[in-house]
Design an enzyme around this catalytic site. Sequence first.
Site, mmCIF file in Angstrom:
data_model
loop_
_atom_site.group_PDB
_atom_site.id
_atom_site.type_symbol
_atom_site.label_atom_id
_atom_site.label_comp_id
_atom_site.label_asym_id
_atom_site.label_seq_id
_atom_site.Cartn_x
_atom_site.Cartn_y
_atom_site.Cartn_z
ATOM 1 N N ASP A 39 -2.584 -10.106 -14.090
ATOM 2 C CA ASP A 39 -2.207 -10.615 -12.768
ATOM 3 C C ASP A 39 -0.726 -10.318 -12.541
ATOM 4 O O ASP A 39 0.123 -10.634 -13.390
ATOM 5 C CB ASP A 39 -2.469 -12.123 -12.681
ATOM 6 N N ASN A 50 4.529 -8.894 -1.178
ATOM 7 C CA ASN A 50 3.849 -8.429 0.037
ATOM 8 C C ASN A 50 4.468 -9.039 1.285
ATOM 9 O O ASN A 50 4.709 -8.358 2.286
ATOM 10 C CB ASN A 50 2.362 -8.779 -0.038
ATOM 11 N N ASP A 57 1.493 -2.040 -2.439
ATOM 12 C CA ASP A 57 0.632 -0.986 -2.982
ATOM 13 C C ASP A 57 1.330 -0.214 -4.088
ATOM 14 O O ASP A 57 0.713 0.162 -5.093
ATOM 15 C CB ASP A 57 0.206 -0.030 -1.863
ATOM 16 N N ASP A 105 -4.304 -8.817 -6.557
ATOM 17 C CA ASP A 105 -3.347 -8.379 -7.580
ATOM 18 C C ASP A 105 -3.914 -8.554 -8.979
ATOM 19 O O ASP A 105 -3.160 -8.591 -9.951
ATOM 20 C CB ASP A 105 -2.041 -9.164 -7.446
#
Length: 342
Positions: free
Chosen positions: A216, A224, A233, A259
């Site tokens: 994770d 983000n 990304d 994620d």
Amino acid sequence: MRREWIEAARPRVLADAARSAALLLFVGAAVIALEVSVVSTPNFPHGYRWVPWLVSVVLAATGVLLWRMPDRLPTLAWPLVPAVPVVVILLLALGSNDATASSQLAFSLPALFAAYHLTPVVARLIAAEIVVAETILCVLIDSPKAVIEDSVGVSLILVGIVLTLATARNRFDEVVRLLRYEAGHDAVTGLLSRRTFDLDIEQLDHDQPVSLILVDIDDFKTVNDTFGHDVGDQTLRIVAEALSANSRQDDRAYRLGGDELAVLLTGTAPETALRRAEVIRRAVETGPMAFVARSERGRVTVSLGVASLPPHAPRKSELLRAADAAMYRAKGAGRNRVVAAA
């Protein structure tokens, strides 16, 4: 070299090729039997009237075997499947002194089969064989004036059919491969998808040790929200590259969603899986920055949970749950660390 020939001779899809080949032989047997019983092949030598019947029976029996046991046919024998009807058509046409359109049209059946079911290399060989057979048939039976017209005309038509169908089938296969790849892989990272992960978990062997590393990305939502999805990304790709670079050939790396990423290690003991997880954590921590704007904490870090079957999960369906619980303990303990399942 022999391996290349074996691969070239292998049908595109074995089951489909076997059924089509069986139908091709059934049709050939039926046509021969029909001509023998109705027309009685008047030009065929009287003492050899039994030959077409024998050929019809052999073709039908071979079709039954192909239909019921396609795996029994050796790979290198598949180019003979369309080649045998070509030779049979030629011999029967010569034996009955018949070069009519029906005999020539029959050449299109093995041509279509080879173009659709076999590789382009084999399809071209069959096309060349058909051209030779058509030329021999016309030279030995047709009048001298019609030899060139019939042999060249029919040959060009058959070659055109083979090349057109082979090209269309190649493009179709490429589209199917692309769709399968996209269905089984994540578009952002190139890793395997959650759907592929679920299928791999279902196929696990309980008798073989297997470990799951769940990864994770720390503070991914903040990344983000602050810097946009392009940076998010890029962060995913950095972690995915670390997973791929530190995985064995038999390991399977996935993006499960958001994620969360994972690595499935078959035949790996729990202690070895923990060491591999630590290698991945360090590779991400010391890897490239996701972006320059985040200068105060520009390095990407991950929290990892490791679970093994056995002892952490009694059943394969609980492997992900055990690794997920370990990963949340890693995040609760301060992130950027590896924790084994309880």
